[in-house]
Motif scaffolding. Structure first.
Motif, short mmCIF file in Angstrom:
data_model
loop_
_atom_site.label_atom_id
_atom_site.label_comp_id
_atom_site.label_asym_id
_atom_site.label_seq_id
_atom_site.Cartn_x
_atom_site.Cartn_y
_atom_site.Cartn_z
N UNK A 15 95.94 24.34 9.85
CA UNK A 15 95.02 25.39 9.44
C UNK A 15 93.60 24.85 9.54
N UNK A 16 92.64 25.75 9.42
CA UNK A 16 91.25 25.31 9.32
C UNK A 16 90.62 25.91 8.07
N UNK A 17 89.58 25.22 7.59
CA UNK A 17 88.77 25.68 6.47
C UNK A 17 87.42 26.07 7.04
N UNK A 18 87.05 27.33 6.89
CA UNK A 18 85.80 27.79 7.51
C UNK A 18 85.30 29.05 6.81
N UNK A 19 84.09 29.40 7.14
CA UNK A 19 83.48 30.60 6.56
C UNK A 19 82.89 31.45 7.67
N UNK A 20 83.59 32.52 7.98
CA UNK A 20 83.08 33.53 8.91
C UNK A 20 82.98 34.87 8.18
N UNK A 21 82.98 34.79 6.85
CA UNK A 21 82.93 35.99 6.04
C UNK A 21 84.28 36.62 5.80
N UNK A 22 85.36 35.95 6.24
CA UNK A 22 86.71 36.51 6.11
C UNK A 22 87.22 36.35 4.68
N UNK A 23 88.26 37.08 4.34
CA UNK A 23 88.79 37.06 2.98
C UNK A 23 89.39 35.70 2.65
N UNK A 24 90.28 35.21 3.52
CA UNK A 24 90.95 33.93 3.27
C UNK A 24 90.23 32.85 4.07
N UNK A 25 89.66 31.86 3.38
CA UNK A 25 88.83 30.86 4.05
C UNK A 25 89.62 29.66 4.56
N UNK A 26 90.84 29.49 4.10
CA UNK A 26 91.73 28.47 4.66
C UNK A 26 92.88 29.20 5.32
N UNK A 27 92.93 29.13 6.66
CA UNK A 27 93.88 29.99 7.35
C UNK A 27 94.39 29.35 8.64
N UNK A 28 95.47 29.93 9.14
CA UNK A 28 96.10 29.51 10.38
C UNK A 28 95.26 30.07 11.53
N UNK A 29 94.21 29.34 11.90
CA UNK A 29 93.25 29.89 12.88
C UNK A 29 92.63 28.80 13.74
N UNK A 30 93.39 27.75 14.04
CA UNK A 30 92.84 26.71 14.91
C UNK A 30 92.44 27.29 16.26
N UNK A 31 93.13 28.36 16.67
CA UNK A 31 92.80 29.03 17.93
C UNK A 31 91.79 30.16 17.72
N UNK A 32 90.94 30.01 16.72
CA UNK A 32 89.96 31.06 16.36
C UNK A 32 89.08 31.44 17.55
N UNK A 33 88.79 30.50 18.41
CA UNK A 33 87.95 30.75 19.58
C UNK A 33 88.02 29.56 20.51
N UNK A 34 87.27 29.60 21.63
CA UNK A 34 87.27 28.45 22.54
C UNK A 34 86.69 27.22 21.86
N UNK A 35 87.45 26.13 21.87
CA UNK A 35 87.03 24.90 21.19
C UNK A 35 86.17 24.07 22.13
#
Length: 232
Positions: free
Chosen positions: A189-209
């Protein structure tokens, strides 16, 4: 069986079904993530405990980023005089300096120093450094970590190469910290803030790394490392 008893039985059966469903759902939520050990992945520990609290740097980074995620600061990219927004306000870059603060580092001062000494390398500094905002810009952090941290793979299928406390950059406008929690495929998972509800989420593929880094302070000179100092 009387009508009243039938109604009572139906109600009781309904309550049992609801209870079982709730228990299953709760169990699913409690086990919505996996651990590195389940995939035979050894957790990497930092050789440095900068603040001397008995917790290595990478673990401290993780704890600091998770605390920010649990605080769920309101997403607001406003400029703040003094540099630091209040704890209930933040953007993606604030997750990172707050994680470093937990480990005892002043990321702002470290970034500022490198900017002053290498001004031409930093794209988001228009001639004159601004310590109130430079450390909160992703493009500047891309330069800083590419210079001061260990570059690692951007291939998310290499699950053993992604460790708690690592820094990941998406494009040139988003930054996150790698969690110790993993999905069913072993990706963290990643810990991040994009304004989403859940800030720790299964989103390593959130965008191009575009960057994946590990900050190993043992590789740097003492002059590169600035301790955090609480202000009044």
């Amino acid at each position: 069986m009387t009508r009243a008893k039938k109604i009572t039985l139906v109600v009781l059966l309904g309550l049992v079904v609801v209870g079982l469903a709730a228990a299953i759902l709760l169990g699913t939520r409690e086990k919505r993530y996996h651990t590195a050990q389940e995939f035979g992945v050894e957790t990497v520990r930092s050789p440095v405990d900068f603040d001397g609290d008995g917790v290595d740097d990478y673990a401290d980074f993780l704890l600091g980023a998770r605390q920010d995620a649990e605080n769920r600061p309101r997403y607001d990219p406003a400029y703040w005089s003094g540099g630091y927004p209040p704890e209930d306000v933040g953007v993606c870059t604030d997750v990172i300096w707050r994680a470093f603060r937990r480990a005892g580092y002043s990321l702002r001062d470290m970034v500022d120093r490198d900017i002053r000494e290498n001004l031409s390398l930093y794209p988001r500094v228009a001639g004159k450094p601004d310590s109130n905002i430079d450390f909160r810009r992703v493009k500047n952090l891309m330069v800083y970590f590419s210079r001061k941290a260990v570059p690692l793979t951007t291939d998310i299928t290499q699950i053993d190469q992604w460790q708690p406390g690592d820094i990941v950059i998406y494009g040139d406008n988003h930054i996150a910290m790698v969690s110790d929690r993993r999905n069913a495929q072993g990706r963290p998972y990643i810990l991040h803030n994009a304004g989403q509800l859940r800030r720790e989420e299964d989103a390593l593929d959130w965008g191009p790394i575009t960057g994946h880094y590990r900050f190993d302070a043992s590789r740097l000179s003492p002059e590169d490392l600035v301790p955090w100092q609480e202000t009044a």
